[in-house]
Design a protein around this motif. Structure first.
Motif, PDB file in Angstrom:
ATOM      1  N   VAL A  34     -12.345   2.343  -7.451  1.00 27.37           N
ATOM      2  CA  VAL A  34     -13.449   3.167  -6.953  1.00 27.37           C
ATOM      3  C   VAL A  34     -14.037   4.038  -8.065  1.00 27.37           C
ATOM      4  N   ASN A  35     -13.181   4.788  -8.745  1.00 26.34           N
ATOM      5  CA  ASN A  35     -13.669   5.755  -9.725  1.00 26.34           C
ATOM      6  C   ASN A  35     -14.067   5.139 -11.056  1.00 26.34           C
ATOM      7  N   VAL A  36     -13.384   4.068 -11.451  1.00 28.32           N
ATOM      8  CA  VAL A  36     -13.657   3.465 -12.760  1.00 28.32           C
ATOM      9  C   VAL A  36     -14.585   2.255 -12.638  1.00 28.32           C
ATOM     10  N   LEU A  37     -14.254   1.321 -11.762  1.00 31.18           N
ATOM     11  CA  LEU A  37     -14.999   0.077 -11.667  1.00 31.18           C
ATOM     12  C   LEU A  37     -16.172   0.120 -10.708  1.00 31.18           C
ATOM     13  N   GLY A  38     -16.183   1.126  -9.813  1.00 29.37           N
ATOM     14  CA  GLY A  38     -17.255   1.200  -8.838  1.00 29.37           C
ATOM     15  C   GLY A  38     -17.177   0.123  -7.781  1.00 29.37           C
ATOM     16  N   GLU A  39     -15.974  -0.370  -7.496  1.00 27.07           N
ATOM     17  CA  GLU A  39     -15.770  -1.399  -6.485  1.00 27.07           C
ATOM     18  C   GLU A  39     -15.383  -0.748  -5.160  1.00 27.07           C
ATOM     19  N   ARG A  40     -15.068  -1.569  -4.179  1.00 25.51           N
ATOM     20  CA  ARG A  40     -14.755  -1.091  -2.853  1.00 25.51           C
ATOM     21  C   ARG A  40     -13.422  -0.341  -2.832  1.00 25.51           C
ATOM     22  N   PRO A  41     -13.240   0.580  -1.884  1.00 27.79           N
ATOM     23  CA  PRO A  41     -11.926   1.210  -1.709  1.00 27.79           C
ATOM     24  C   PRO A  41     -10.871   0.154  -1.376  1.00 27.79           C
ATOM     25  N   GLN A  42      -9.674   0.397  -1.830  1.00 27.69           N
ATOM     26  CA  GLN A  42      -8.576  -0.549  -1.623  1.00 27.69           C
ATOM     27  C   GLN A  42      -7.832  -0.242  -0.331  1.00 27.69           C
ATOM     28  N   LEU A  43      -8.571  -0.265   0.775  1.00 24.57           N
ATOM     29  CA  LEU A  43      -8.014   0.124   2.052  1.00 24.57           C
ATOM     30  C   LEU A  43      -8.156  -1.004   3.059  1.00 24.57           C
ATOM     31  N   PRO A  44      -7.305  -1.040   4.094  1.00 23.54           N
ATOM     32  CA  PRO A  44      -7.434  -2.090   5.109  1.00 23.54           C
ATOM     33  C   PRO A  44      -8.786  -2.014   5.806  1.00 23.54           C
ATOM     34  N   ASP A  45      -9.286  -3.176   6.217  1.00 31.64           N
ATOM     35  CA  ASP A  45     -10.530  -3.209   6.987  1.00 31.64           C
ATOM     36  C   ASP A  45     -10.335  -2.576   8.355  1.00 31.64           C
TER      37      ASP A  45
ATOM     38  N   ASP B 273       0.815  -1.220   0.000  1.00 33.69           N
ATOM     39  CA  ASP B 273       0.000   0.000   0.000  1.00 33.69           C
ATOM     40  C   ASP B 273       0.844   1.264   0.000  1.00 33.69           C
ATOM     41  N   ASP B 274       1.901   1.286  -0.816  1.00 29.27           N
ATOM     42  CA  ASP B 274       2.616   2.542  -1.023  1.00 29.27           C
ATOM     43  C   ASP B 274       1.606   3.592  -1.495  1.00 29.27           C
ATOM     44  N   PRO B 275       1.653   4.829  -0.973  1.00 24.51           N
ATOM     45  CA  PRO B 275       0.637   5.819  -1.329  1.00 24.51           C
ATOM     46  C   PRO B 275       0.510   6.075  -2.826  1.00 24.51           C
ATOM     47  N   ARG B 276       1.604   5.948  -3.567  1.00 26.40           N
ATOM     48  CA  ARG B 276       1.531   6.177  -5.018  1.00 26.40           C
ATOM     49  C   ARG B 276       0.777   5.049  -5.703  1.00 26.40           C
ATOM     50  N   GLU B 277       1.137   3.822  -5.364  1.00 25.17           N
ATOM     51  CA  GLU B 277       0.458   2.670  -5.959  1.00 25.17           C
ATOM     52  C   GLU B 277      -0.994   2.608  -5.511  1.00 25.17           C
ATOM     53  N   LEU B 278      -1.232   2.868  -4.223  1.00 17.55           N
ATOM     54  CA  LEU B 278      -2.591   2.804  -3.691  1.00 17.55           C
ATOM     55  C   LEU B 278      -3.495   3.831  -4.359  1.00 17.55           C
ATOM     56  N   ALA B 279      -2.959   5.021  -4.648  1.00 15.03           N
ATOM     57  CA  ALA B 279      -3.757   6.046  -5.326  1.00 15.03           C
ATOM     58  C   ALA B 279      -4.206   5.570  -6.702  1.00 15.03           C
ATOM     59  N   LEU B 280      -3.326   4.885  -7.409  1.00 14.98           N
ATOM     60  CA  LEU B 280      -3.669   4.362  -8.733  1.00 14.98           C
ATOM     61  C   LEU B 280      -4.702   3.256  -8.640  1.00 14.98           C
ATOM     62  N   ARG B 281      -4.500   2.362  -7.698  1.00 16.92           N
ATOM     63  CA  ARG B 281      -5.421   1.230  -7.538  1.00 16.92           C
ATOM     64  C   ARG B 281      -6.799   1.708  -7.079  1.00 16.92           C
ATOM     65  N   ASN B 282      -6.822   2.694  -6.177  1.00 12.00           N
ATOM     66  CA  ASN B 282      -8.104   3.247  -5.748  1.00 12.00           C
ATOM     67  C   ASN B 282      -8.824   3.944  -6.894  1.00 12.00           C
ATOM     68  N   ALA B 283      -8.084   4.696  -7.700  1.00  6.73           N
ATOM     69  CA  ALA B 283      -8.709   5.366  -8.842  1.00  6.73           C
ATOM     70  C   ALA B 283      -9.337   4.345  -9.776  1.00  6.73           C
ATOM     71  N   LEU B 284      -8.645   3.241  -9.990  1.00  7.17           N
ATOM     72  CA  LEU B 284      -9.172   2.204 -10.869  1.00  7.17           C
ATOM     73  C   LEU B 284     -10.415   1.551 -10.275  1.00  7.17           C
TER      74      LEU B 284
END
Length: 412
Positions: free
Chosen positions: A401-412, A388-399
């Motif tokens: 949450v913003n594109v796929l409409g799936e859950r945030p990529q964050l720890p429970d 969960d490096d902040p740079r990688e996490l930002a990209l994965r979250n954008a994909l």
């Protein structure tokens, strides 16, 4: 301290399909706001490339731009590529996950390892995170020396009872096992090149080819081990203490030979030349995304079958003693050479069938069969996270949450 470089907006390049602009926006913000020097991010969805971004400097000191064909060393993100190679061998009937490794490699049965299964070995449960015999960089290219050292090693715990990240050793064990089961007795790098990267036209290498243009390779801008104590809010303190203690299981797992314990040493030709499948895989980021894209959509181009794919997507089978990692000193879940989603590291969609591997400094690649996603990101400025490096996490979250409409990529 880690190098800091200002990157002009016109040094960020690439294309995204319609609807994926949020990923491009996050990629640009990494340079403007998160200290990125050079990086690439590629996404395949349902077998098609939908994001292909690169930018910044492949060498932040010399100010050499990151190009479309720049290759970068991805550290443990390499493990996912090696695991895909083992999955191809499994689909071809060359190995059974539940047979003893010694059935294929008789010498492995030394020192109490006679009952270690292939599944335990690939899932970091074999107790072989450390190699006690001192190794030199020259030894790494000597198959006989390495095979003997690996076979002679005694487990650090009763296999199957615990797990601990085989940070460097896993790839060597995979490589020797593959050489024993391959009818042509090829190394893992040779098998990958001839059976996977060649047919799929992937620019990715275990053992850097001597004829690769050196101007294509990104320079790693890493941190010194002592800097870890300044980042205890990012790195787990127990891991940092272990890594800095040369007598601990953690310290010993990453530092034989000692040069492998310093990130910047992966710029050295003698470190990149031998096959270190768990750590020194080097290639284009789009190669890793393409590979994971194939794995996420059935693996037909790899010759995979439903049995092999099912083994990769099902939940991890934890060791009997629980999921506390004896090397990383945090909770982890592993399966067949991959890390699987768990509460502290959520990636992919909500079904948790995803699998991938992260690399030192921030790189990450994974397959998510439920969304058809193959994702890869790598960079040359090393960050201070296990995942969960902040740079990688930002990209994965954008994909997601913003594109796929799936859950945030964050720890429970």
């Amino acid at each position: 301290m880690v190098l800091k470089v200002d990157v002009a907006p016109d040094l960020v390049h690439g294309d995204v399909d319609e609807g994926y602009g949020a990923v491009a926006d996050a990629f640009r913000r990494n340079f403007a706001e998160r200290g990125e020097i050079g990086a690439a991010c590629v996404v395949h969805r349902n077998g098609r490339k939908v994001v292909d971004l690169w930018g910044g400097y492949r060498d932040g000191v010399a100010r050499k731009p990151w190009e479309s064909d720049t290759v970068v060393t991805m550290f443990s993100t390499s493990k996912g590529v090696a695991a895909a190679t083992m999955a191809v061998a499994h689909a071809r009937g060359l190995l059974d996950h539940d047979r003893a490794v010694a059935d294929y490699w008789p010498e492995f049965a030394q020192a109490g390892k006679e009952d270690v299964t292939v599944r335990q070995l690939l899932s970091h449960q074999a107790g072989l995170a450390v190699i006690d015999r001192p190794l030199s960089v020259t030894d790494l290219a000597d198959r006989a020396v390495m095979a003997d050292a690996l076979a002679a090693q005694a487990p650090g715990w009763a296999p199957g009872t615990q797990h601990g990240y085989h940070g460097i050793s896993l790839g060597w064990y995979e490589g020797e096992l593959l050489r024993r089961i391959d009818p042509q007795q090829r190394t893992l790098g040779q098998f990958f090149a001839e059976e996977i990267s060649g047919p799929l036209q992937l620019d990715f290498f275990f053992g850097l080819p001597v004829d690769l243009d050196p101007d294509r390779r990104a320079v790693i801008h890493g941190w010194k081990p002592a800097e870890l104590v300044l980042h205890l809010r990012q790195m787990p303190p127990a891991f940092v203490l272990g890594f800095l203690n040369p007598r601990s299981l953690t310290g010993r797992a990453f530092k034989n030979p000692a040069v492998l314990g310093v990130i910047d040493n992966y710029n050295r030709a003698d470190v990149l030349a031998p096959e270190i499948p768990a750590a020194n895989g080097t290639g284009e980021v789009r190669a890793v995304s393409r590979l994971y894209g194939e794995l996420a959509t059935g693996g037909a181009a790899l010759g995979l079958d439903p049995v092999t794919l099912g083994a990769l997507t099902r939940p991890a089978a934890p060791p009997s003693g629980g999921t506390k990692d004896l090397v990383l000193r945090v909770e982890t879940h592993y399966s067949l050479g991959y890390i699987k989603p768990f509460p502290q590291f959520r990636f992919g969609s909500s079904a948790d069938r995803a699998f991938g591997t992260m690399g030192t400094g921030g790189s990450f690649g994974f397959a998510d069969p439920d969304t058809g996603i193959g994702f890869a990101y790598a960079m040359n400025r090393s960050g201070f996270r296990l995942w969960d490096d902040p740079r990688e996490l930002a990209l994965r979250n954008a994909l997601y949450v913003n594109v796929l409409g799936e859950r945030p990529q964050l720890p429970d």
